[in-house]
Design an enzyme around this catalytic site. Sequence first.
Site, short mmCIF file in Angstrom:
data_model
loop_
_atom_site.label_atom_id
_atom_site.label_comp_id
_atom_site.label_asym_id
_atom_site.label_seq_id
_atom_site.Cartn_x
_atom_site.Cartn_y
_atom_site.Cartn_z
N LYS A 172 45.99 29.60 33.47
CA LYS A 172 45.20 30.14 34.76
C LYS A 172 44.37 28.36 34.88
O LYS A 172 44.75 28.65 36.25
CB LYS A 172 44.36 30.37 34.28
CG LYS A 172 43.12 31.03 35.42
CD LYS A 172 41.50 30.91 35.11
CE LYS A 172 40.85 30.08 35.17
NZ LYS A 172 39.69 29.92 34.36
N ASP A 190 42.33 34.71 37.06
CA ASP A 190 41.32 34.94 36.39
C ASP A 190 40.76 36.27 35.81
O ASP A 190 41.30 37.19 36.66
CB ASP A 190 40.25 33.94 36.84
CG ASP A 190 39.47 34.36 38.24
OD1 ASP A 190 40.26 35.43 38.63
OD2 ASP A 190 38.42 33.98 38.43
#
Length: 214
Positions: free
Chosen positions: A125, A143
Site C-alpha cells: 500500500k 487501504d
Amino acid sequence: MTAETERKERYEGITRWFRENMPDAKSELDYKSGYELLVAVILSAQCTDKRVNMVTPAFFKRFPDAASLASADFDEVLQLISSISFPNNKARHLIGMAEMLTGRFGGVIPDDVETMQQLPGVGRKTANVVASIIYHKPVIAVDTHVFRVARRIGLSDGKNVEEVENDLTAGFPEAIRADAHHWLILHGRYVCTARKPKCSECGIADYCREFLNR
C-alpha cells in the site's frame, strides 16, 4: 444486463461524477519531497493523516533528509513520533528505511513498486501511494477506506486487499488510477464511512450496489 456490463457502467458513472465534482483530489498528508511523503505514509499506517501532519513539521526540521535520519538516535525519533500509533515499530522502520535508502539506493526512492517494498516499513500500500504520487505510476493503493468503499459500492467482490487492487486496476483506465485512489479514500473518509455512511449526501448513491439493494 450482465453483471460485467453492470459493473462497467458503475465504473463509468462513478468516474464521471468524481471527475466533475472532485477534479483535484490529492493526498491530505503534508509533504514537500519524495522523502517527506515516504516518511509521512509510513507514519500514517493505522493513524490519521491529521495526526501525522501534526508530527511531521518538527520531525522534518530535525531530519530533513534520508541521510540525517539514517544516523538518527532511536530514542530521539521515538520521542518525535510518540503520539503516532505503534511508535516503536515505526521508529525502527524509519531509521532502517533511511539506512537502506542511502546505503543501497543512493538516497533515491526506487520507482519500481516491488523494489520499493524492500525498504523497512514499506508494504504494498505504501509503495503504491508513493509510486503513484511521485512517479505517476498507474497503480492503486488499497487501504481500509478503499477496500470498504470498493466492495460496498460494487467495484469489487475481492476477499482481500490484493483481489480488490486487481479489480480496481482492471476497472479504472491507467490515466486515472492515481486519481481514483484519492477519490475512493476521501469518499470513504468523509462520506462512505464505516459505521454510518452518509448516503443522503452521497453523489454516487445511484451507482452504489449496497444502496440500490436496500
